[in-house]
Design an enzyme around this catalytic site. Structure first.
Site, PDB file in Angstrom:
ATOM      1  N   TYR A 169      61.687  51.470  21.459  1.00  0.00           N
ATOM      2  CA  TYR A 169      60.916  51.622  20.229  1.00  0.00           C
ATOM      3  C   TYR A 169      59.481  51.193  20.507  1.00  0.00           C
ATOM      4  CZ  TYR A 169      59.975  51.196  15.165  1.00  0.00           C
ATOM      5  OH  TYR A 169      59.477  51.315  13.893  1.00  0.00           O
ATOM      6  N   LYS A 221      61.839  56.064  20.648  1.00  0.00           N
ATOM      7  CA  LYS A 221      61.383  56.255  19.272  1.00  0.00           C
ATOM      8  C   LYS A 221      59.883  55.989  19.289  1.00  0.00           C
ATOM      9  CE  LYS A 221      61.601  54.456  14.560  1.00  0.00           C
ATOM     10  NZ  LYS A 221      62.103  53.374  13.667  1.00  0.00           N
ATOM     11  N   VAL A 275      63.567  59.731  14.223  1.00  0.00           N
ATOM     12  CA  VAL A 275      64.151  58.565  13.569  1.00  0.00           C
ATOM     13  C   VAL A 275      63.288  58.332  12.338  1.00  0.00           C
ATOM     14  CG1 VAL A 275      64.661  56.114  13.708  1.00  0.00           C
ATOM     15  CG2 VAL A 275      65.044  57.579  15.699  1.00  0.00           C
TER      16      VAL A 275
END
Length: 303
Positions: free
Chosen positions: A141, A169, A209
């Site tokens: 992330y 992400k 996402v």
């Protein structure tokens, strides 16, 4: 896990809110109801549990495990469940990763360590340590405006060589950097910023996402479908139609307004935990207008 190796976690995942009761306690049944709605009604391929939108920073480890197990029990047989398991302490992150694996999660989301701002060598070692300790696939992330440290392009390309690191992400907002990593690695790229999903698809992203997936997941899927079949005009029209939602939910911290929207829809949202504050009446009025302009019917749960 998805049967399509290009998108190991599916195409459309929502980083789900964590419902809390009026007294601030965890609403486990509410979390299961949210998960069921997101999967069975909204059609999400997967869910991120215990992410930022889920208010993980204000949850205990025991609460995180409880809600993760509850969501897996509710929808884990028909959706990919990815557990947020990263923080700014490698040893603590190891505990969270191991707990997620024991609970039956299908993958883990690992954020770049925040506040202590490690150099790239420390960031890479952090991820490799977690990857060496689990059999679960890892989604990195990258959200430097929250963490204070970005994954450098070279670091991402290096980490792509680790067998557990399979996806990113991307909430960095740097299209050129994203394109370079996509072109030079086999990482599955997921937009982590709803408003940039379509631009990221154009340079090789495979999914999203999402936060607005709480409200418009079917249209997000339709946008990705349209782009992938070459109907860019239709994808653009869908993107533009969702802009009021993409903008509106982020007028303040997204968990605040997503929960406000769910409360308006009669879905389990509840309150946020301090230091967040619940939406004001004025913010809710603006949200109603944003959602209406974005085609969200507040009289229907069919989002």
């Amino acid at each position: 896990m998805s049967a399509d190796p290009r998108r190991p976690f599916g195409r459309v995942l929502t980083a789900m809110v964590t419902p809390f009761a009026a007294d601030g306690s965890l609403d486990v049944e509410g979390a299961q109801a949210v998960a069921e709605h997101l999967v069975d009604v909204a059609g999400n391929d997967g869910l991120i549990v215990n992410g930022t939108t889920g208010e993980a920073p204000t949850m205990t480890d025991a609460e995180k495990e409880s809600v993760l197990r509850a969501v897996i029990e509710a929808v884990g047989d028909r959706a990919t469940i990815v557990a947020g398991a990263g923080n700014n302490d490698t040893q603590h992150s190891l505990e969270l990763v191991r707990t997620a694996e024991k609970a039956g999660a299908h993958g883990v989301l690992i954020v770049s360590p925040y506040y202590n701002k490690p150099p790239q060598a420390g960031l890479a070692r952090h991820v490799r340590t977690l990857g060496d300790a689990t059999g679960l696939p890892i989604m990195l992330y990258d959200i430097p405006h929250r963490t204070g440290v970005a994954f450098a392009t070279e670091t991402l390309i290096e980490l792509a060589q680790h067998p557990r690191v399979v996806a990113v992400k991307d909430a960095k907002g740097d299209l050129a950097a994203s394109a370079e990593v996509i072109a030079n690695s086999d990482l599955a790229w997921y937009s982590g910023d709803d408003i940039l999903t379509l631009p990221l698809l154009s340079v090789g992203a495979v999914g999203v996402v999402s936060v607005t997936g709480h409200l418009v997941a079917p249209r997000i899927r339709a946008m990705i479908d349209a782009f992938e079949r070459g109907d860019v005009a239709e994808a653009t029209a869908l993107h533009q139609g969702m802009l009021p939602v993409d903008i509106g939910v982020f007028r303040t911290q997204a968990a605040i307004l997503t929960k406000a929207a769910y409360n308006l829809l009669g879905l389990p949202g509840g309150s946020v935990r301090s230091p967040l504050v619940d939406a004001t009446p004025e913010q809710i009025a603006v949200l109603r207008d944003d959602l209406a302009r974005g085609g969200v019917d507040l009289n229907s749960k069919e989002s």
